[in-house]
Design an enzyme around this catalytic site. Structure first.
Site, PDB file in Angstrom:
ATOM      1  N   ALA A   1       0.832  -1.202   0.000  1.00  0.00           N
ATOM      2  CA  ALA A   1       0.000   0.000   0.000  1.00  0.00           C
ATOM      3  C   ALA A   1       0.862   1.245   0.000  1.00  0.00           C
ATOM      4  O   ALA A   1       0.636   2.174  -0.766  1.00  0.00           O
ATOM      5  CB  ALA A   1      -0.935  -0.002   1.217  1.00  0.00           C
ATOM      6  N   CYS A   2       1.851   1.295   0.875  1.00  0.00           N
ATOM      7  CA  CYS A   2       2.793   2.409   0.939  1.00  0.00           C
ATOM      8  C   CYS A   2       4.192   1.836   1.120  1.00  0.00           C
ATOM      9  O   CYS A   2       4.365   0.830   1.812  1.00  0.00           O
ATOM     10  CB  CYS A   2       2.470   3.325   2.119  1.00  0.00           C
ATOM     11  SG  CYS A   2       1.717   4.867   1.643  1.00  0.00           S
ATOM     12  N   ILE A   3       5.190   2.478   0.530  1.00  0.00           N
ATOM     13  CA  ILE A   3       6.569   2.006   0.663  1.00  0.00           C
ATOM     14  C   ILE A   3       7.472   3.229   0.737  1.00  0.00           C
ATOM     15  O   ILE A   3       7.270   4.213   0.013  1.00  0.00           O
ATOM     16  CB  ILE A   3       6.963   1.077  -0.506  1.00  0.00           C
ATOM     17  CG1 ILE A   3       8.369   0.500  -0.281  1.00  0.00           C
ATOM     18  CG2 ILE A   3       6.857   1.776  -1.845  1.00  0.00           C
ATOM     19  CD1 ILE A   3       8.700  -0.652  -1.210  1.00  0.00           C
ATOM     20  N   LEU A   4       8.435   3.192   1.648  1.00  0.00           N
ATOM     21  CA  LEU A   4       9.308   4.345   1.859  1.00  0.00           C
ATOM     22  C   LEU A   4      10.643   3.888   2.420  1.00  0.00           C
ATOM     23  O   LEU A   4      10.699   3.061   3.330  1.00  0.00           O
ATOM     24  CB  LEU A   4       8.666   5.330   2.845  1.00  0.00           C
ATOM     25  CG  LEU A   4       9.556   6.486   3.318  1.00  0.00           C
ATOM     26  CD1 LEU A   4       9.781   7.489   2.189  1.00  0.00           C
ATOM     27  CD2 LEU A   4       8.967   7.177   4.538  1.00  0.00           C
ATOM     28  N   THR A   5      11.720   4.439   1.853  1.00  0.00           N
ATOM     29  CA  THR A   5      13.043   4.374   2.466  1.00  0.00           C
ATOM     30  C   THR A   5      13.350   5.761   2.996  1.00  0.00           C
ATOM     31  O   THR A   5      13.243   6.750   2.262  1.00  0.00           O
ATOM     32  CB  THR A   5      14.114   3.960   1.441  1.00  0.00           C
ATOM     33  OG1 THR A   5      13.751   2.709   0.859  1.00  0.00           O
ATOM     34  CG2 THR A   5      15.468   3.828   2.109  1.00  0.00           C
TER      35      THR A   5
ATOM     36  N   ARG B   1      19.560   5.670  -1.790  1.00  0.00           N
ATOM     37  CA  ARG B   1      20.675   5.468  -2.724  1.00  0.00           C
ATOM     38  C   ARG B   1      21.734   4.525  -2.153  1.00  0.00           C
ATOM     39  O   ARG B   1      22.925   4.655  -2.419  1.00  0.00           O
ATOM     40  CB  ARG B   1      21.320   6.807  -3.099  1.00  0.00           C
ATOM     41  CG  ARG B   1      20.366   7.787  -3.748  1.00  0.00           C
ATOM     42  CD  ARG B   1      21.076   9.042  -4.213  1.00  0.00           C
ATOM     43  NE  ARG B   1      22.050   8.721  -5.249  1.00  0.00           N
ATOM     44  CZ  ARG B   1      21.759   8.599  -6.537  1.00  0.00           C
ATOM     45  NH1 ARG B   1      20.511   8.747  -6.945  1.00  0.00           N
ATOM     46  NH2 ARG B   1      22.694   8.311  -7.421  1.00  0.00           N
TER      47      ARG B   1
ATOM     48  N   GLY C   1      20.623   0.982  -1.870  1.00  0.00           N
ATOM     49  CA  GLY C   1      20.110  -0.339  -2.196  1.00  0.00           C
ATOM     50  C   GLY C   1      19.029  -0.853  -1.272  1.00  0.00           C
ATOM     51  O   GLY C   1      18.541  -1.976  -1.463  1.00  0.00           O
TER      52      GLY C   1
ATOM     53  N   GLY D   1      15.942   0.318  -0.897  1.00  0.00           N
ATOM     54  CA  GLY D   1      14.636   0.281  -1.560  1.00  0.00           C
ATOM     55  C   GLY D   1      14.421  -0.990  -2.350  1.00  0.00           C
ATOM     56  O   GLY D   1      13.334  -1.569  -2.338  1.00  0.00           O
TER      57      GLY D   1
ATOM     58  N   GLU E   1       0.241  -0.680  -4.917  1.00  0.00           N
ATOM     59  CA  GLU E   1      -0.944   0.153  -5.096  1.00  0.00           C
ATOM     60  C   GLU E   1      -0.573   1.425  -5.846  1.00  0.00           C
ATOM     61  O   GLU E   1       0.487   1.999  -5.637  1.00  0.00           O
ATOM     62  CB  GLU E   1      -1.542   0.498  -3.727  1.00  0.00           C
ATOM     63  CG  GLU E   1      -2.857   1.237  -3.813  1.00  0.00           C
ATOM     64  CD  GLU E   1      -3.519   1.390  -2.457  1.00  0.00           C
ATOM     65  OE1 GLU E   1      -4.218   2.392  -2.250  1.00  0.00           O
ATOM     66  OE2 GLU E   1      -3.313   0.504  -1.606  1.00  0.00           O
TER      67      GLU E   1
ATOM     68  N   SER F   1       4.731   7.156  -6.159  1.00  0.00           N
ATOM     69  CA  SER F   1       5.452   8.419  -6.210  1.00  0.00           C
ATOM     70  C   SER F   1       6.512   8.349  -7.306  1.00  0.00           C
ATOM     71  O   SER F   1       6.773   7.284  -7.880  1.00  0.00           O
ATOM     72  CB  SER F   1       6.107   8.711  -4.857  1.00  0.00           C
ATOM     73  OG  SER F   1       7.091   7.734  -4.569  1.00  0.00           O
TER      74      SER F   1
END
Length: 509
Positions: free
Chosen positions: A363-367, A373, A375, A377, A398, A402
């Site tokens: 649903a949501c993904i964030l590093t 930068r 690796g 992610g 989903e 971004s």
């Protein structure tokens, strides 16, 4: 989607721009002026004006630059020796539309007479109309986007949210389902011109339950970043976007976030006192994966609501399309951490619905920016597909993604598919590639089209591994040998697909 009605004005001729010289006293929201940035003069639009520490400060957006570079600047950086562009006055048609919408708004006495169950049914209809997670997805040309039937998404388009806000307190008409979503922008402008609504406690709870958002007026609030700097562990971070932290933090020079419990403080003394008492050393969930480099924790939003809400507040600082939801019960959060002698440090996370009607595995993904930068992610994306393989399902993130998320997923899809084809591990057809990688056929086709690997021969499509693709992958492998490549080891994953009751999959109101 129905085509938007054509206006009578010529579209090829832009509206004339009114220019002139300005002073600090005459500057207002919407003015475009030249601002000093990195030693150069760049055109920027003023989005907000505030007085901080007795001096006027301006929140500006630089033209042709990403929104994450918006910032607060002092008056000294605005070049008033050059002409500025004044905002165009509102057109008569829009003013009429605004007055029409304000007249059509039902009175508070009328809305209070509506039964609660009718309100809930109406809000459910609004969500079904406005939820279009695949509107900007990577579908094949000519394939119509399928509207989502699932409610309670953690990540939705901004336009869909505006649609919910506008139509939530009005009676939906029979032709609402055919409404053009592009026209919602005009409706939002009309709603902005209408007098602000005052919410009682019951109305506020009902609003949160139906729309899910912790902020009620997102059309204007989310344009202005409200925090200047954030300290998390040993890192100082400059936020990218707005996040609905308490209003008191707006004037704080630094917001301190505990990297273990994700609690937030506007004063260093309060933060230091909290650190002496905080005993949490890792995310409050089950550790389901560990190797020599990272660990993954699974956190149930229903069991750890405060921690997950704090995580959503933190991630909203770096995700523009994320809609922050008040209740996190329907979601599972998978957090990636690094380890040292002080504890487990949060690197990134992704969330997924406990029951996704569209088959989404993310649903949501964030590093977090301090770990980008490097690796991480790619590891998050690979881990989400490993979970889909254990579930025996095909998964897809989903939509909309971004800008950075789309780049990350495209790179992962290309690398994974090309490696399989180069090794000859499966037949060169879309279905086998999808089954082996747990990707949907839409994502596989989209990747093959981007790489120009689909050819039409003998009345059928054929996958062709071109020399250009092979050479590019060989160059990537040479870089990976120098930098080192980290992968997810499926044998180290200690996890079974969780099974939830009906009550634990939804909001607990």
């Amino acid at each position: 989607m129905a085509p938007r009605e054509s206006s009578h004005e010529p579209t090829s001729t832009p509206d004339p721009v009114e220019k002139g010289f300005a002073t600090l006293a005459t500057l207002r929201i919407g003015v475009k002026a030249f601002v000093e940035k990195d030693g150069e003069k760049r055109k920027a639009e003023i989005l907000s004006i505030q007085t901080r520490r007795g001096k006027p400060t301006f929140y500006v957006h630089y033209e042709e630059f990403n929104k994450r570079l918006d910032e607060w600047i002092p008056a000294e950086r605005i070049d008033l020796s050059r002409e500025v562009e004044w905002p165009a006055p509102e057109k008569l048609e829009k003013k009429k539309a605004a007055s029409t919408v304000s007249k059509s708004q039902p009175s508070k006495a009328e809305t209070s007479k509506v039964p609660k169950n009718l309100k809930r049914a109406r809000s459910k209809l609004d969500r079904e109309i406005s939820a279009t997670p695949e509107a900007t997805s990577t579908n094949l040309p000519g394939k119509a986007a399928r509207p989502s039937k699932a409610s309670g998404k953690e990540n939705k388009e901004h336009i869909a949210l505006v649609s919910t806000e506008v139509t939530d307190d009005s009676t939906p008409k029979a032709d609402d389902e055919e409404m053009d979503l592009v026209d919602v922008q005009d409706a939002a402008a009309a709603a902005k011109a209408a007098p602000p609504e005052i919410y009682s406690r019951e109305d506020e709870i009902e609003k949160l339950r139906t729309s899910g958002s912790m902020t009620q007026n997102q059309t204007e609030i989310s344009r202005v970043r409200n925090l200047d700097r954030v300290q998390m562990g040993q890192f100082e971070i400059e936020p990218w976007y707005f996040s609905p932290y308490p209003v008191d933090f707006t004037d704080a020079e630094m917001v301190y976030i505990c990297e273990f419990c994700l609690g937030y403080f506007g004063d260093v003394t309060q933060f230091e006192r909290h650190r002496t008492k905080c005993t949490l050393l890792h995310p409050p969930g089950n550790e389901i994966y560990r190797d020599d480099y990272v660990s993954f924790f699974e956190i149930d939003g229903r069991r750890q609501r405060t921690w997950c809400r704090n995580l959503c507040l933190l991630s909203k600082l770096f995700l523009d399309h994320k809609t922050l939801y008040y209740d996190v019960d329907p979601f599972l959060f998978y957090c990636m951490c690094t380890r040292d002698e002080h504890g487990f440090h949060l690197v990134g996370y992704f969330s997924k619905e406990k029951e996704s009607a569209e088959g989404y595995n993310v649903a949501c993904i964030l590093t977090l920016p301090q770990y980008q930068r490097k690796g991480f992610g790619k590891l998050l994306i690979a881990f989400s597909y490993e979970l889909s393989k254990r579930e025996g399902k095909l998964g897809s993130p989903e939509k909309p993604l971004s800008d950075l998320g789309l780049l990350g997923y495209r790179a992962y899809w290309q690398e994974t598919i090309v490696d399989i084809l180069m090794d000859g591990r499966t037949e060169a057809n879309v279905e086998d590639l999808g089954a082996m990688t747990a990707m949907t056929t839409t994502d596989v086709l989209h990747t093959l089209q981007n790489l120009n690997m689909l050819r039409y021969s003998k009345n059928q499509h054929v996958i062709v591994l071109t020399d250009a693709v092979v050479e590019q992958r060989e160059r990537q492998k040479a870089k990976e040998k120098i930098k080192g490549r980290r992968i997810i080891d499926p044998d180290r994953l200690q996890w079974k697909p969780p099974v939830f009751t009906a009550s634990s999959r939804t909001w607990n109101w």
